[in-house]
Design a protein around this motif. Structure first.
Motif, PDB file in Angstrom:
ATOM      1  N   MET A  68       0.749  -1.322   0.086  1.00 51.70           N
ATOM      2  CA  MET A  68       0.000  -0.069  -0.075  1.00 51.70           C
ATOM      3  C   MET A  68       0.789   1.219  -0.039  1.00 51.70           C
ATOM      4  N   HIS A  69       0.535   2.320  -0.497  1.00 49.33           N
ATOM      5  CA  HIS A  69       1.153   3.596  -0.660  1.00 49.33           C
ATOM      6  C   HIS A  69       1.430   3.920   0.657  1.00 49.33           C
ATOM      7  N   PRO A  70       2.535   4.350   1.024  1.00 52.44           N
ATOM      8  CA  PRO A  70       3.296   4.757   2.369  1.00 52.44           C
ATOM      9  C   PRO A  70       2.369   6.039   2.840  1.00 52.44           C
ATOM     10  N   VAL A  71       1.956   6.996   2.079  1.00 50.03           N
ATOM     11  CA  VAL A  71       1.257   8.287   2.565  1.00 50.03           C
ATOM     12  C   VAL A  71      -0.098   7.864   2.883  1.00 50.03           C
ATOM     13  N   LEU A  72      -0.857   7.028   2.266  1.00 50.51           N
ATOM     14  CA  LEU A  72      -2.095   6.450   2.795  1.00 50.51           C
ATOM     15  C   LEU A  72      -2.137   5.882   3.999  1.00 50.51           C
ATOM     16  N   VAL A  73      -1.051   4.976   4.018  1.00 52.72           N
ATOM     17  CA  VAL A  73      -0.662   4.273   5.619  1.00 52.72           C
ATOM     18  C   VAL A  73      -0.588   5.325   6.693  1.00 52.72           C
ATOM     19  N   TYR A  74       0.245   6.196   6.431  1.00 53.80           N
ATOM     20  CA  TYR A  74       0.610   7.123   7.492  1.00 53.80           C
ATOM     21  C   TYR A  74      -0.507   8.181   7.769  1.00 53.80           C
ATOM     22  N   THR A  75      -1.177   8.495   6.729  1.00 48.53           N
ATOM     23  CA  THR A  75      -2.436   9.561   6.969  1.00 48.53           C
ATOM     24  C   THR A  75      -3.680   8.687   7.747  1.00 48.53           C
ATOM     25  N   ALA A  76      -3.871   7.298   7.140  1.00 48.32           N
ATOM     26  CA  ALA A  76      -4.768   6.368   8.005  1.00 48.32           C
ATOM     27  C   ALA A  76      -4.516   6.341   9.381  1.00 48.32           C
ATOM     28  N   SER A  77      -3.183   6.127   9.664  1.00 46.37           N
ATOM     29  CA  SER A  77      -2.593   5.976  10.916  1.00 46.37           C
ATOM     30  C   SER A  77      -2.932   7.229  11.874  1.00 46.37           C
TER      31      SER A  77
END
Length: 72
Positions: free
Chosen positions: A1-10
């Motif tokens: 998964m795209h790291p920006v999406l993971v960070y934002t969701a976290s």
């Protein structure tokens, strides 16, 4: 998964969990509740999400350093 999406969701998830915990603890004033959740989740994300933040930083620096294709 795209790291920006993971960070934002976290980050969003951490904020929501902090908000819920503070509400259950008894903080009822909405303005203070949101401000406290914002500050606490920000500090917690700095500590807990360092690996994801590094992945986002690496992804962005790779993206910026890549040469752009030339249009004809």
């Amino acid at each position: 998964m795209h790291p920006v999406l993971v960070y934002t969701a976290s980050r969003i998830g951490l904020f929501v969990v902090t908000l819920g915990v503070l509400y259950l603890v008894g903080l009822q004033n909405p303005l203070i509740l949101l401000a406290a959740a914002f500050v606490i989740s920000g500090v917690a994300s700095y500590v807990l999400l360092s690996r994801q933040r590094d992945a986002v930083s690496s992804r962005l620096s790779d993206r910026i350093g890549r040469p752009k294709p030339e249009d004809d």
